[in-house]
Design a protein around this motif. Structure first.
Motif, PDB file in Angstrom:
ATOM      1  N   SER A  99       0.976  -1.666  -0.410  1.00 22.94           N
ATOM      2  CA  SER A  99       0.058   0.005  -0.221  1.00 22.94           C
ATOM      3  C   SER A  99       1.043   1.855   0.209  1.00 22.94           C
ATOM      4  O   SER A  99       0.341   2.193   0.468  1.00 22.94           O
ATOM      5  N   SER A 100       2.357   1.262   0.612  1.00 25.07           N
ATOM      6  CA  SER A 100       2.949   2.273   0.038  1.00 25.07           C
ATOM      7  C   SER A 100       3.085   2.947  -1.428  1.00 25.07           C
ATOM      8  O   SER A 100       4.536   4.030  -1.510  1.00 25.07           O
ATOM      9  N   LEU A 101       3.055   2.641  -2.240  1.00 26.10           N
ATOM     10  CA  LEU A 101       2.504   2.909  -3.555  1.00 26.10           C
ATOM     11  C   LEU A 101       1.609   3.938  -3.973  1.00 26.10           C
ATOM     12  O   LEU A 101       0.812   4.014  -3.195  1.00 26.10           O
ATOM     13  N   PRO A 102       1.808   4.669  -5.274  1.00 24.58           N
ATOM     14  CA  PRO A 102       1.260   5.317  -5.849  1.00 24.58           C
ATOM     15  C   PRO A 102      -0.695   4.979  -6.065  1.00 24.58           C
ATOM     16  O   PRO A 102      -1.763   5.457  -5.669  1.00 24.58           O
ATOM     17  N   TYR A 103      -0.373   3.486  -6.167  1.00 24.55           N
ATOM     18  CA  TYR A 103      -1.610   2.635  -6.104  1.00 24.55           C
ATOM     19  C   TYR A 103      -1.565   1.670  -5.355  1.00 24.55           C
ATOM     20  O   TYR A 103      -0.804   1.375  -4.686  1.00 24.55           O
ATOM     21  N   ARG A 104      -2.797   0.759  -5.297  1.00 24.88           N
ATOM     22  CA  ARG A 104      -2.858  -0.160  -4.333  1.00 24.88           C
ATOM     23  C   ARG A 104      -2.793  -1.412  -5.621  1.00 24.88           C
ATOM     24  O   ARG A 104      -2.798  -1.965  -6.236  1.00 24.88           O
ATOM     25  N   TYR A 105      -1.184  -2.058  -5.113  1.00 27.18           N
ATOM     26  CA  TYR A 105      -0.944  -3.287  -6.146  1.00 27.18           C
ATOM     27  C   TYR A 105      -0.948  -4.288  -4.484  1.00 27.18           C
ATOM     28  O   TYR A 105      -0.397  -4.936  -3.980  1.00 27.18           O
ATOM     29  N   THR A 106      -1.890  -5.544  -6.299  1.00 26.97           N
ATOM     30  CA  THR A 106      -1.632  -6.927  -5.359  1.00 26.97           C
ATOM     31  C   THR A 106      -1.075  -7.798  -5.244  1.00 26.97           C
ATOM     32  O   THR A 106      -0.775  -8.219  -6.955  1.00 26.97           O
ATOM     33  N   ALA A 107      -1.155  -8.721  -5.455  1.00 28.77           N
ATOM     34  CA  ALA A 107       0.132  -9.811  -5.405  1.00 28.77           C
ATOM     35  C   ALA A 107      -0.558 -10.746  -5.934  1.00 28.77           C
ATOM     36  O   ALA A 107      -2.004 -10.972  -6.139  1.00 28.77           O
ATOM     37  N   ALA A 108       1.028 -11.154  -7.222  1.00 31.34           N
ATOM     38  CA  ALA A 108      -0.247 -12.567  -7.795  1.00 31.34           C
ATOM     39  C   ALA A 108       0.721 -13.490  -8.134  1.00 31.34           C
ATOM     40  O   ALA A 108       0.244 -14.933  -7.415  1.00 31.34           O
ATOM     41  N   GLN A 109       1.945 -13.412  -7.943  1.00 32.77           N
ATOM     42  CA  GLN A 109       2.774 -14.868  -7.652  1.00 32.77           C
ATOM     43  C   GLN A 109       4.117 -13.847  -7.670  1.00 32.77           C
ATOM     44  O   GLN A 109       5.080 -13.306  -7.891  1.00 32.77           O
ATOM     45  N   LEU A 110       4.830 -15.277  -6.729  1.00 33.28           N
ATOM     46  CA  LEU A 110       6.297 -14.621  -6.570  1.00 33.28           C
ATOM     47  C   LEU A 110       7.210 -15.740  -7.310  1.00 33.28           C
ATOM     48  O   LEU A 110       7.257 -17.099  -8.104  1.00 33.28           O
ATOM     49  N   HIS A 111       8.184 -15.389  -8.202  1.00 34.84           N
ATOM     50  CA  HIS A 111       9.415 -16.615  -9.119  1.00 34.84           C
ATOM     51  C   HIS A 111      10.886 -16.365  -8.332  1.00 34.84           C
ATOM     52  O   HIS A 111      11.095 -15.488  -8.173  1.00 34.84           O
ATOM     53  N   PHE A 112      11.625 -17.180  -9.517  1.00 36.32           N
ATOM     54  CA  PHE A 112      13.316 -16.683  -9.190  1.00 36.32           C
ATOM     55  C   PHE A 112      14.053 -17.012  -9.880  1.00 36.32           C
ATOM     56  O   PHE A 112      13.658 -17.154 -10.756  1.00 36.32           O
ATOM     57  N   HIS A 113      15.058 -16.244 -10.245  1.00 34.79           N
ATOM     58  CA  HIS A 113      16.001 -16.223 -10.689  1.00 34.79           C
ATOM     59  C   HIS A 113      17.304 -16.681 -10.108  1.00 34.79           C
ATOM     60  O   HIS A 113      17.813 -16.036  -9.203  1.00 34.79           O
ATOM     61  N   TRP A 114      18.678 -17.636 -11.048  1.00 33.01           N
ATOM     62  CA  TRP A 114      19.802 -18.590 -10.308  1.00 33.01           C
ATOM     63  C   TRP A 114      20.295 -18.752 -11.067  1.00 33.01           C
ATOM     64  O   TRP A 114      20.192 -18.846 -12.099  1.00 33.01           O
ATOM     65  N   GLY A 115      21.845 -18.707 -10.391  1.00 36.05           N
ATOM     66  CA  GLY A 115      23.019 -19.202 -11.654  1.00 36.05           C
ATOM     67  C   GLY A 115      23.005 -20.802 -11.526  1.00 36.05           C
ATOM     68  O   GLY A 115      22.362 -21.286 -11.692  1.00 36.05           O
ATOM     69  N   THR A 116      24.593 -20.664 -12.007  1.00 30.58           N
ATOM     70  CA  THR A 116      24.111 -22.320 -11.797  1.00 30.58           C
ATOM     71  C   THR A 116      25.453 -23.089 -10.489  1.00 30.58           C
ATOM     72  O   THR A 116      26.154 -21.647  -9.727  1.00 30.58           O
ATOM     73  N   SER A 117      25.655 -24.070 -10.173  1.00 31.65           N
ATOM     74  CA  SER A 117      26.193 -25.129  -9.846  1.00 31.65           C
ATOM     75  C   SER A 117      27.583 -24.405  -9.486  1.00 31.65           C
ATOM     76  O   SER A 117      28.309 -24.571  -8.171  1.00 31.65           O
ATOM     77  N   ALA A 133      23.638 -14.371  -5.880  1.00 26.67           N
ATOM     78  CA  ALA A 133      23.535 -15.998  -5.855  1.00 26.67           C
ATOM     79  C   ALA A 133      22.288 -15.733  -7.036  1.00 26.67           C
ATOM     80  O   ALA A 133      21.668 -16.983  -8.230  1.00 26.67           O
ATOM     81  N   ALA A 134      21.311 -15.252  -6.500  1.00 27.09           N
ATOM     82  CA  ALA A 134      20.083 -15.592  -6.894  1.00 27.09           C
ATOM     83  C   ALA A 134      19.377 -14.410  -6.960  1.00 27.09           C
ATOM     84  O   ALA A 134      19.380 -13.290  -6.084  1.00 27.09           O
ATOM     85  N   GLU A 135      17.504 -14.220  -6.672  1.00 27.92           N
ATOM     86  CA  GLU A 135      17.264 -12.498  -7.074  1.00 27.92           C
ATOM     87  C   GLU A 135      15.559 -13.494  -6.999  1.00 27.92           C
ATOM     88  O   GLU A 135      14.902 -14.668  -7.860  1.00 27.92           O
ATOM     89  N   MET A 136      14.728 -13.237  -6.539  1.00 32.61           N
ATOM     90  CA  MET A 136      13.098 -13.580  -6.044  1.00 32.61           C
ATOM     91  C   MET A 136      12.688 -12.569  -6.509  1.00 32.61           C
ATOM     92  O   MET A 136      12.799 -11.286  -5.977  1.00 32.61           O
ATOM     93  N   HIS A 137      11.436 -12.482  -7.017  1.00 34.15           N
ATOM     94  CA  HIS A 137      10.763 -11.287  -7.759  1.00 34.15           C
ATOM     95  C   HIS A 137       9.435 -12.046  -7.105  1.00 34.15           C
ATOM     96  O   HIS A 137       8.432 -12.915  -7.199  1.00 34.15           O
ATOM     97  N   VAL A 138       8.627 -10.303  -5.865  1.00 39.03           N
ATOM     98  CA  VAL A 138       7.147 -10.833  -5.698  1.00 39.03           C
ATOM     99  C   VAL A 138       6.755  -9.707  -6.788  1.00 39.03           C
ATOM    100  O   VAL A 138       6.331  -8.580  -6.790  1.00 39.03           O
ATOM    101  N   VAL A 139       5.942 -10.581  -7.524  1.00 46.31           N
ATOM    102  CA  VAL A 139       4.825  -9.384  -8.660  1.00 46.31           C
ATOM    103  C   VAL A 139       3.589  -9.353  -8.073  1.00 46.31           C
ATOM    104  O   VAL A 139       2.517 -10.208  -7.544  1.00 46.31           O
ATOM    105  N   HIS A 140       3.101  -7.722  -8.521  1.00 47.11           N
ATOM    106  CA  HIS A 140       2.321  -7.352  -8.238  1.00 47.11           C
ATOM    107  C   HIS A 140       1.191  -6.154  -9.215  1.00 47.11           C
ATOM    108  O   HIS A 140       2.070  -5.840  -9.777  1.00 47.11           O
ATOM    109  N   PHE A 141      -0.116  -6.297  -9.295  1.00 44.11           N
ATOM    110  CA  PHE A 141      -0.196  -5.721 -10.007  1.00 44.11           C
ATOM    111  C   PHE A 141      -1.593  -4.941  -9.805  1.00 44.11           C
ATOM    112  O   PHE A 141      -1.465  -4.533  -8.740  1.00 44.11           O
ATOM    113  N   ASN A 142      -1.775  -3.648 -10.371  1.00 45.98           N
ATOM    114  CA  ASN A 142      -2.419  -2.546 -10.094  1.00 45.98           C
ATOM    115  C   ASN A 142      -3.876  -2.825  -9.986  1.00 45.98           C
ATOM    116  O   ASN A 142      -4.864  -2.524 -11.127  1.00 45.98           O
ATOM    117  N   SER A 143      -4.055  -2.845  -8.682  1.00 45.51           N
ATOM    118  CA  SER A 143      -5.384  -3.128  -8.680  1.00 45.51           C
ATOM    119  C   SER A 143      -6.669  -2.600  -8.493  1.00 45.51           C
ATOM    120  O   SER A 143      -7.857  -2.365  -8.153  1.00 45.51           O
TER     121      SER A 143
END
Length: 533
Positions: A99-117, A133-143
């Motif tokens: 809620s700390s953005l110009p609009y209310r953004y509702t969560a949809a999904q999260l996913h990851f990106h990573w390197g190799t062993s 090593a990796a990164e997580m993205h928590v994706v929200h849309f402007n509801s």
């Protein structure tokens, strides 16, 4: 804006049409260097991820701590963990929001990106060239404005993503809540149910320190529709947890004879495109020496004066110092083709799907209101569909060009026809199609981001604004600009190299004219003008 010969019709159809089912990978013939063949926005403006270099950072004292709501889920709430073929993705319930953005953004999904062993470096965003090593993205849309993720994904204010950088270190019990189910999604399209848990525990402890900028999806179709918040503090997972992520999954289906390991699934960093990175923290090394930014009020005043043609006042008040100059923005060695920019930008300036405040009005009534910009949203899918619709009809070579022009620039003036005809005599490459799309949207995105203090005002955008003045002044401007640029070309012989892109948008690289003697203004478009109050 580049236009096409008739023989490129098929290529244009493939390029501008959104092909959701098209195959893409991170490496190989369908890898990220080739994404723009099927997804032209992947080669266009305001792309992500970026490297948070010190010179891009600007402290903004108005940035509020991120406020997450309903992130602590009950075990009775079932989440879906699935293998998308490009990452593992977990669904999130709509009661989660920020809620700390110009609009209310509702969560949809999260996913990851990573390197190799072998190379545990797979984060998409980097901090001063450091890759985690990796990164997580928590994706929200402007509801507040859109009913679901699908409706929001191609709008310039459609998405907000929280980015979490991940380093190998201490064991993380929160990550174990879903990693224990990873064997159930080893292959593409496999799904498994996961009991709800505290999603907040996946984030860093501090949510008040972060990087903020306007960017894009980091996977096709790469729409520039994301407000990015990447937290300053990273989280850790153990080496064993990272190896589970990097070695347990496959991009291929279970029935495929040759399994394709899923790792190294990160996109390389993209050009800044005149953007700056706002930061909510002031202390620490690596920040830009001037930890301030021009106020939104001052930026609005600058744009209003450009729209009204008050260039003399702009210079008298010293506001020109806040605009990009040739010496600052286009460094030596970068290049040719400003004459191409001169001939092409008038067409670009007529694309007004985002900012109707730039349409032809009386000078006294021209304003750029942030409320207007917030309401009038550029829809990337509709831009592509308009072009595709035109191409489905029988046409001559001339009609093809006019259809493309009219689809992208509905108010394009007739004076562009000579430039179109000239372009038809030259061969066009696939990359030029991508540049055409970049040129169409960059001024709109840059202006919106500039007024929100997240970009510098780029030269292509300045020209976009200036070309909205009355016809007589528009012609005088072009004449004076051409004269200034030709003088600069004659006096500068060192700047002749060409590069694929600049630091301020997707327009053709430009020549840096030398400042004429005895003139105090560094801006080519302002130098020769003698505007009267």
């Amino acid at each position: 804006m580049h236009f096409l010969s008739f023989r490129a019709t098929t290529l244009l159809q493939l390029t501008f049409l959104t092909v959701y089912g098209a195959k893409w990978t991170y490496i190989g013939p369908d890898g990220q260097h080739h994404w723009s063949k099927q997804y032209p926005y992947c080669g266009a403006a305001f792309q992500s991820p970026v490297d948070f270099m010190p010179e891009l950072l600007r402290f903004n004292s108005t940035l509020r701590p991120i406020e997450v709501h309903n992130y602590n889920l009950s075990p009775s709430e079932q989440l879906t963990l699935r293998n998308s073929g490009h990452s593992i993705q977990m669904s999130l319930p709509p009661k989660m929001y920020i809620s700390s953005l110009p609009y209310r953004y509702t969560a949809a999904q999260l996913h990851f990106h990573w390197g190799t062993s072998i190379t545990p470096a797979g984060s998409e965003h980097m901090v001063n060239t450091k890759q985690y090593a990796a990164e997580m993205h928590v994706v929200h849309f402007n509801s507040d404005k859109y009913s679901n993720m699908a409706m929001a994904i191609d709008k310039s204010d459609g998405l907000a993503v929280l980015g979490v950088l991940i380093e190998i270190g201490e064991f993380n019990p929160a990550f174990e809540q879903f990693l224990m189910f990873i064997n159930g999604v080893k292959y593409r399209n496999q799904r498994v149910r996961v009991p709800g848990f505290n999603i907040r525990a996946l984030l860093p402890a501090r949510l008040d320190e972060y990087y903020r900028y306007d960017g894009s999806l980091t996977t096709p179709p790469c729409y520039p529709s994301v407000l990015w918040t990447v937290f300053r503090d990273h989280v850790t997972i153990s080496h064993k947890q990272f190896m589970t992520l990097a070695t347990s999954l496959y991009s291929s289906h279970a029935q495929d004879s040759v399994p394709l390991p899923m790792n190294g699934n990160f996109r390389k960093t993209q050009p800044a495109d005149s953007r700056v990175i706002l930061v909510s923290f002031k202390e620490g090394r690596g920040l830009h020496s001037t930890l301030t930014f021009t106020s939104p009020q001052m930026r609005k005043q600058i744009v209003q004066q450009l729209l009204a043609g008050d260039l003399a006042d702009l210079a008298d008040e010293g506001l020109y110092q806040l605009l990009p100059s040739g010496s600052e923005r286009l460094r030596a060695g970068k290049r040719k083709e400003q004459e191409n920019q001169l001939s092409e930008t008038p067409a670009k300036s007529k694309q007004q799907t985002l900012n109707p405040s730039l349409s032809k009005k009386s000078q006294a009534n021209r304003t750029v209101g942030k409320s207007q910009l917030a309401e009038d949203v550029l829809c990337y899918i509709s831009l592509q569909q308009r072009v595709s619709k035109q191409l489905k009809q029988p046409h001559t070579e001339s009609q093809l060009v006019h259809a493309l022009r009219d689809a992208v620039f509905p108010q394009s003036p007739g004076q562009n026809r000579q430039r179109v005809s000239k372009q038809l005599k030259q061969p066009h490459t696939e990359s030029q199609l991508v540049h055409a799309l970049r040129d169409a949207v960059f001024p709109e995105l840059n202006l919106k981001s500039y007024l929100d203090c997240k970009s510098d005002l780029a030269i292509p955008t300045i020209r976009h604004i200036l070309h909205e003045r009355p016809t007589e002044e528009d012609l005088e401007l072009d004449h004076s600009l051409t004269k200034a640029l030709m003088n600069g070309k004659k006096t500068s012989t060192a700047i002749k190299k060409r590069v694929p892109a600049t630091n301020h948008g997707g327009v053709s690289p430009v020549t840096v004219p030398r400042k004429p003697p005895n003139l105090g203004y560094p801006h080519p478009w302002l130098l020769p003008m003698e505007w009267e109050d």
